[in-house]
Design a protein around this motif. Structure first.
Motif, PDB file in Angstrom:
ATOM      1  N   SER A 143     -15.458  -9.825 -23.525  1.00 32.01           N
ATOM      2  CA  SER A 143     -13.844  -9.576 -22.350  1.00 32.01           C
ATOM      3  C   SER A 143     -12.770  -9.502 -23.231  1.00 32.01           C
ATOM      4  O   SER A 143     -13.061  -9.844 -24.571  1.00 32.01           O
ATOM      5  N   THR A 170     -14.611  -1.591 -17.684  1.00 31.53           N
ATOM      6  CA  THR A 170     -15.319  -1.922 -17.894  1.00 31.53           C
ATOM      7  C   THR A 170     -15.410  -0.671 -19.153  1.00 31.53           C
ATOM      8  O   THR A 170     -15.068   0.882 -18.652  1.00 31.53           O
ATOM      9  N   GLN A 186     -14.665  -5.961 -21.575  1.00 30.52           N
ATOM     10  CA  GLN A 186     -14.192  -5.941 -19.897  1.00 30.52           C
ATOM     11  C   GLN A 186     -12.934  -6.957 -19.857  1.00 30.52           C
ATOM     12  O   GLN A 186     -12.919  -7.402 -20.395  1.00 30.52           O
ATOM     13  N   ARG A 188     -10.753  -9.202 -18.636  1.00 29.05           N
ATOM     14  CA  ARG A 188     -11.265 -10.600 -17.777  1.00 29.05           C
ATOM     15  C   ARG A 188      -9.427 -11.276 -17.749  1.00 29.05           C
ATOM     16  O   ARG A 188      -9.527 -11.955 -18.852  1.00 29.05           O
ATOM     17  N   ASN A 196     -20.535 -10.885 -23.003  1.00 27.33           N
ATOM     18  CA  ASN A 196     -21.138 -11.084 -22.227  1.00 27.33           C
ATOM     19  C   ASN A 196     -22.864 -10.844 -22.631  1.00 27.33           C
ATOM     20  O   ASN A 196     -23.986 -11.461 -22.846  1.00 27.33           O
ATOM     21  N   HIS A 197     -22.959  -9.868 -24.280  1.00 23.13           N
ATOM     22  CA  HIS A 197     -24.128  -9.597 -24.234  1.00 23.13           C
ATOM     23  C   HIS A 197     -24.503  -8.854 -25.485  1.00 23.13           C
ATOM     24  O   HIS A 197     -23.375  -8.210 -26.131  1.00 23.13           O
ATOM     25  N   ARG A 223     -31.728 -11.464 -17.174  1.00 21.05           N
ATOM     26  CA  ARG A 223     -30.676 -11.825 -16.604  1.00 21.05           C
ATOM     27  C   ARG A 223     -31.404 -10.151 -15.987  1.00 21.05           C
ATOM     28  O   ARG A 223     -30.159 -10.216 -14.382  1.00 21.05           O
ATOM     29  N   GLU A 240     -31.354 -14.304 -20.972  1.00 20.41           N
ATOM     30  CA  GLU A 240     -30.303 -15.357 -21.587  1.00 20.41           C
ATOM     31  C   GLU A 240     -30.968 -15.792 -22.752  1.00 20.41           C
ATOM     32  O   GLU A 240     -32.193 -16.312 -23.258  1.00 20.41           O
ATOM     33  N   GLY A 245     -24.597 -18.182 -22.429  1.00 23.60           N
ATOM     34  CA  GLY A 245     -24.083 -17.577 -21.767  1.00 23.60           C
ATOM     35  C   GLY A 245     -24.309 -15.896 -22.398  1.00 23.60           C
ATOM     36  O   GLY A 245     -23.899 -15.114 -22.340  1.00 23.60           O
TER      37      GLY A 245
END
Ligand SMILES: [Fe+2]
Length: 283
Positions: A143, A170, A186, A188, A196-197, A223, A240, A245
């Protein structure tokens, strides 16, 4: 461009043993170094793609993103670019501690350490056999509390190219190796940074399925299960991971762009942008 690819990430976790088990087992990485508060896990003969730390004084989550210096660039180029953006940095040569020969390290506007390195340690004998064969660490998605400022920094200062946008929320950024994205930003607004990943690219689609079977057998939560992204064209799934998270993605057929000629596209945010197998609205 100053950087060629994402080299590794550093994650701070509560339970180092549990995180090592997750990345070594369902994550299919190889444990190449371990001390009381630090573990290095890699793949494809590289010393580390994921560095895990247990530092109770810092929040869990992403501590560092490390990108490899482009072959055509020198560290002085990076230092000049950072100085012109008034970013403080340090030059490091701590191979025995960091397992990269040389690096420039700084902190980005969201408080994440960023490193540009060269000379990642290799593993003699290469990778031991794993059930799913991983080809490379591909990207990390984070983010940005001030999306426009982060996008300007990563593209104008560090030289990433924009592959695609999803609306204005994004941005998919590529480095000089042309992988569709090495970094995803991303929007935010005002929020503390979250990761995020992280994504690993497999050698074949069968390796995606092998990794998925391991994840399912371990009882980990999926996910997103087997989706194909519109932007990069990759097919894969997410589970996950740890710290809480963090999604872990395995993918195959991730596209490439030509950094010299690519023009970014902008997609509307629909479920089909995330998964092309979804039928259009009203179908
Ligand atoms: Fe991804």
């Amino acid at each position: 461009m100053l950087v060629s690819r994402l080299g590794y990430i550093t994650l701070n976790v509560d339970d180092l043993a549990a995180a090592v088990e997750l990345f070594e087992g369902p994550g299919q990485l190889q444990l190449n170094g371990r001390s009381e508060n630090r573990a290095f896990l890699g793949g494809a003969g590289e010393h580390h793609w994921v560095e895990l730390r247990r530092d109770p004084l810092r929040p869990t989550g992403l501590l560092k993103m490390a990108f490899e210096l482009d072959k055509a660039a020198v560290f002085e180029d990076v230092e000049k670019a950072l100085a012109s953006a008034e970013v403080n940095f340090e030059r490091l040569r701590n191979f025995r501690e960091d397992f990269v020969r040389e690096a420039v390290r700084f902190v980005d506007m969201d408080g994440t350490e960023v490193e540009i390195f060269r000379g990642m340690a290799g593993i003699a004998g290469g990778q031991q056999p794993k059930w799913a064969q991983l080809e490379r660490l591909l990207h990390v998605a984070v983010s940005a509390s001030d999306f426009d400022a982060a996008l300007a920094f990563y593209s104008d200062v560090l030289g990433f190219g924009v592959s695609d946008f999803i609306e204005d929320t994004t941005a998919f950024l590529h480095a000089s190796d042309g992988a569709h994205h090495s970094l995803v930003l991303q929007r935010r607004p005002g929020a503390a940074r979250v990761v995020n990943h992280v994504c690993f690219q497999t050698q074949t689609f069968d390796d995606v399925m092998r990794a998925r079977a391991l994840v399912r057998r371990a009882g980990l939560e999926l996910r997103d299960d087997l989706i194909r992204h519109e932007t990069s064209g990759s097919i894969g799934f997410y589970f996950e991971g740890l710290p809480e998270g963090l999604g872990v993605e395995f993918c195959f057929e991730h596209g490439t762009v030509d950094p010299a000629t690519h023009i970014p596209r902008t997609f509307v945010r629909t479920i089909r942008a995330k998964d092309v197998y979804e039928p259009p609205a009203g179908y």
